[in-house]
Scaffold this motif. Structure first.
Motif, PDB file in Angstrom:
ATOM      1  N   THR A 122      16.791  -0.768   5.262  1.00 28.57           N
ATOM      2  CA  THR A 122      17.119  -2.183   5.431  1.00 28.57           C
ATOM      3  C   THR A 122      15.877  -3.066   5.448  1.00 28.57           C
ATOM      4  O   THR A 122      15.882  -4.159   4.886  1.00 28.57           O
ATOM      5  N   PHE A 123      14.819  -2.611   6.081  1.00 30.18           N
ATOM      6  CA  PHE A 123      13.634  -3.442   6.259  1.00 30.18           C
ATOM      7  C   PHE A 123      12.503  -3.093   5.281  1.00 30.18           C
ATOM      8  O   PHE A 123      11.345  -3.396   5.532  1.00 30.18           O
ATOM      9  N   ALA A 124      12.878  -2.485   4.155  1.00 27.23           N
ATOM     10  CA  ALA A 124      11.888  -2.203   3.107  1.00 27.23           C
ATOM     11  C   ALA A 124      11.256  -3.517   2.657  1.00 27.23           C
ATOM     12  O   ALA A 124      11.862  -4.587   2.753  1.00 27.23           O
ATOM     13  N   ASN A 125      10.033  -3.430   2.198  1.00 31.07           N
ATOM     14  CA  ASN A 125       9.231  -4.563   1.728  1.00 31.07           C
ATOM     15  C   ASN A 125       8.702  -5.432   2.857  1.00 31.07           C
ATOM     16  O   ASN A 125       8.266  -6.551   2.613  1.00 31.07           O
ATOM     17  N   ASN A 126       8.743  -4.931   4.076  1.00 29.97           N
ATOM     18  CA  ASN A 126       8.163  -5.617   5.218  1.00 29.97           C
ATOM     19  C   ASN A 126       6.941  -4.853   5.705  1.00 29.97           C
ATOM     20  O   ASN A 126       6.857  -3.635   5.554  1.00 29.97           O
ATOM     21  N   GLU A 127       6.014  -5.574   6.321  1.00 31.77           N
ATOM     22  CA  GLU A 127       4.849  -4.947   6.954  1.00 31.77           C
ATOM     23  C   GLU A 127       5.336  -4.183   8.190  1.00 31.77           C
ATOM     24  O   GLU A 127       6.163  -4.696   8.954  1.00 31.77           O
ATOM     25  N   VAL A 128       4.818  -2.978   8.390  1.00 29.99           N
ATOM     26  CA  VAL A 128       5.210  -2.158   9.538  1.00 29.99           C
ATOM     27  C   VAL A 128       3.996  -1.455  10.145  1.00 29.99           C
ATOM     28  O   VAL A 128       2.968  -1.298   9.492  1.00 29.99           O
ATOM     29  N   LYS A 129       4.177  -1.055  11.401  1.00 32.66           N
ATOM     30  CA  LYS A 129       3.238  -0.163  12.088  1.00 32.66           C
ATOM     31  C   LYS A 129       4.040   1.067  12.484  1.00 32.66           C
ATOM     32  O   LYS A 129       5.131   0.941  13.041  1.00 32.66           O
ATOM     33  N   ILE A 130       3.490   2.237  12.201  1.00 30.17           N
ATOM     34  CA  ILE A 130       4.189   3.487  12.477  1.00 30.17           C
ATOM     35  C   ILE A 130       3.251   4.448  13.191  1.00 30.17           C
ATOM     36  O   ILE A 130       2.097   4.589  12.805  1.00 30.17           O
ATOM     37  N   GLU A 131       3.785   5.099  14.233  1.00 29.77           N
ATOM     38  CA  GLU A 131       3.070   6.184  14.924  1.00 29.77           C
ATOM     39  C   GLU A 131       3.867   7.460  14.733  1.00 29.77           C
ATOM     40  O   GLU A 131       5.089   7.460  14.903  1.00 29.77           O
ATOM     41  N   ILE A 132       3.159   8.534  14.393  1.00 30.14           N
ATOM     42  CA  ILE A 132       3.833   9.816  14.187  1.00 30.14           C
ATOM     43  C   ILE A 132       3.179  10.904  15.036  1.00 30.14           C
ATOM     44  O   ILE A 132       2.066  10.750  15.513  1.00 30.14           O
ATOM     45  N   GLU A 133       3.917  11.993  15.193  1.00 34.68           N
ATOM     46  CA  GLU A 133       3.380  13.194  15.825  1.00 34.68           C
ATOM     47  C   GLU A 133       4.167  14.375  15.292  1.00 34.68           C
ATOM     48  O   GLU A 133       5.399  14.326  15.293  1.00 34.68           O
ATOM     49  N   PRO A 134       3.514  15.361  14.765  1.00 31.52           N
ATOM     50  CA  PRO A 134       2.072  15.583  14.728  1.00 31.52           C
ATOM     51  C   PRO A 134       1.407  14.694  13.675  1.00 31.52           C
ATOM     52  O   PRO A 134       2.067  14.064  12.861  1.00 31.52           O
ATOM     53  N   ALA A 135       0.093  14.715  13.677  1.00 35.88           N
ATOM     54  CA  ALA A 135      -0.687  13.898  12.763  1.00 35.88           C
ATOM     55  C   ALA A 135      -0.440  14.314  11.310  1.00 35.88           C
ATOM     56  O   ALA A 135      -0.104  15.457  11.016  1.00 35.88           O
ATOM     57  N   PHE A 136      -0.617  13.362  10.409  1.00 36.51           N
ATOM     58  CA  PHE A 136      -0.512  13.593   8.973  1.00 36.51           C
ATOM     59  C   PHE A 136      -1.891  13.365   8.378  1.00 36.51           C
ATOM     60  O   PHE A 136      -2.446  12.275   8.496  1.00 36.51           O
ATOM     61  N   ASN A 137      -2.471  14.392   7.787  1.00 36.03           N
ATOM     62  CA  ASN A 137      -3.845  14.310   7.259  1.00 36.03           C
ATOM     63  C   ASN A 137      -4.814  13.786   8.317  1.00 36.03           C
ATOM     64  O   ASN A 137      -5.680  12.959   8.029  1.00 36.03           O
ATOM     65  N   GLY A 138      -4.647  14.255   9.564  1.00 35.05           N
ATOM     66  CA  GLY A 138      -5.536  13.875  10.656  1.00 35.05           C
ATOM     67  C   GLY A 138      -5.301  12.492  11.226  1.00 35.05           C
ATOM     68  O   GLY A 138      -6.068  12.030  12.067  1.00 35.05           O
ATOM     69  N   GLN A 139      -4.229  11.826  10.823  1.00 29.52           N
ATOM     70  CA  GLN A 139      -3.971  10.458  11.272  1.00 29.52           C
ATOM     71  C   GLN A 139      -2.598  10.354  11.919  1.00 29.52           C
ATOM     72  O   GLN A 139      -1.634  10.948  11.436  1.00 29.52           O
ATOM     73  N   LYS A 140      -2.521   9.589  13.030  1.00 26.15           N
ATOM     74  CA  LYS A 140      -1.255   9.410  13.728  1.00 26.15           C
ATOM     75  C   LYS A 140      -0.697   7.992  13.603  1.00 26.15           C
ATOM     76  O   LYS A 140       0.485   7.778  13.802  1.00 26.15           O
ATOM     77  N   ARG A 141      -1.556   7.020  13.306  1.00 25.21           N
ATOM     78  CA  ARG A 141      -1.108   5.618  13.216  1.00 25.21           C
ATOM     79  C   ARG A 141      -1.283   5.109  11.797  1.00 25.21           C
ATOM     80  O   ARG A 141      -2.326   5.299  11.174  1.00 25.21           O
ATOM     81  N   PHE A 142      -0.252   4.413  11.324  1.00 20.65           N
ATOM     82  CA  PHE A 142      -0.261   3.893   9.967  1.00 20.65           C
ATOM     83  C   PHE A 142       0.217   2.443   9.974  1.00 20.65           C
ATOM     84  O   PHE A 142       1.031   2.049  10.798  1.00 20.65           O
ATOM     85  N   LYS A 143      -0.295   1.696   9.012  1.00 16.89           N
ATOM     86  CA  LYS A 143       0.077   0.300   8.862  1.00 16.89           C
ATOM     87  C   LYS A 143       0.166   0.013   7.376  1.00 16.89           C
ATOM     88  O   LYS A 143      -0.690   0.451   6.603  1.00 16.89           O
ATOM     89  N   GLY A 144       1.230  -0.683   6.971  1.00 15.04           N
ATOM     90  CA  GLY A 144       1.367  -0.999   5.554  1.00 15.04           C
ATOM     91  C   GLY A 144       2.708  -1.623   5.259  1.00 15.04           C
ATOM     92  O   GLY A 144       3.425  -2.068   6.161  1.00 15.04           O
ATOM     93  N   VAL A 145       3.069  -1.619   3.993  1.00 14.05           N
ATOM     94  CA  VAL A 145       4.347  -2.165   3.544  1.00 14.05           C
ATOM     95  C   VAL A 145       5.340  -1.017   3.430  1.00 14.05           C
ATOM     96  O   VAL A 145       5.083  -0.020   2.747  1.00 14.05           O
ATOM     97  N   LEU A 146       6.454  -1.171   4.117  1.00 15.60           N
ATOM     98  CA  LEU A 146       7.511  -0.163   4.091  1.00 15.60           C
ATOM     99  C   LEU A 146       8.192  -0.192   2.731  1.00 15.60           C
ATOM    100  O   LEU A 146       8.647  -1.245   2.276  1.00 15.60           O
ATOM    101  N   LEU A 147       8.237   0.959   2.082  1.00 18.06           N
ATOM    102  CA  LEU A 147       8.878   1.055   0.769  1.00 18.06           C
ATOM    103  C   LEU A 147      10.293   1.611   0.874  1.00 18.06           C
ATOM    104  O   LEU A 147      11.036   1.598  -0.106  1.00 18.06           O
TER     105      LEU A 147
END
Length: 170
Positions: free
Chosen positions: A98-123
């Motif tokens: 529903t909210f595709a094409n909006n800016e988002v902040k995402i936290e994940i666990e476990p890390a993905f490629n050594g990273q847990k926090r992401f920011k960008g445009v939701l596709l």
């Protein structure tokens, strides 16, 4: 988003109350505090994606009554019932579409490629993966690893309030 067992139980108790009013339960979270808990309930009218003050007050009374009977939260707690707001959490598969094409902040666990926090445009979401366009390129994050996700409206809001180029200063 991942919930604790008590949050799942609260969700199961609160959801029928919200549905009976023709509303949609967005999220239930219980945050612990030194001097009691805060139970946050986010709900919305599915047509407007908003929740008026009168609806908040009515829901708060109904939810408070059932929680007094069921006694799920031990000790003192503060109940907050509100609309999800402009920085709304994304909590289920449908939200990520529903909210595709909006800016988002995402936290994940476990890390993905050594990273847990992401920011960008939701596709969007596809086949159990959250698709995100970041400054480094497009990535796919496992939906079941998402701990927190929110719309990030701050960037767009700041742009809207910036003076236009060539505008005269007063």
């Amino acid at each position: 988003m991942k919930q604790t067992p008590i949050e799942r139980k609260l969700n199961d108790l609160i959801n029928p109350i919200v549905k009976d009013r023709g509303l949609r339960l967005v999220h239930v979270s219980l945050q612990g505090a030194e001097h009691g808990h805060t139970l946050q309930v986010l709900a919305e009218n599915p047509e407007t994606r908003n929740l008026g003050i009168e609806d908040c007050a009515q829901l708060s009374r109904s939810i408070g009554a059932i929680l007094d009977v069921e006694d799920v939260v031990s000790g003192a707690y503060r109940l907050e019932v509100s609309s999800p707001g402009i920085d709304r959490p994304l909590v289920n598969r449908e939200d990520f579409t529903t909210f595709a094409n909006n800016e988002v902040k995402i936290e994940i666990e476990p890390a993905f490629n050594g990273q847990k926090r992401f920011k960008g445009v939701l596709l969007g979401e596809k086949d159990g993966e959250v698709l995100l366009k970041t400054d480094e390129g497009e990535i796919a994050l496992p939906l079941d690893s998402v701990r927190k996700a929110r719309l990030d409206v701050a960037k767009d809001a700041l742009k809207k309030n910036e003076p236009k180029k060539g505008a005269a200063k007063k």
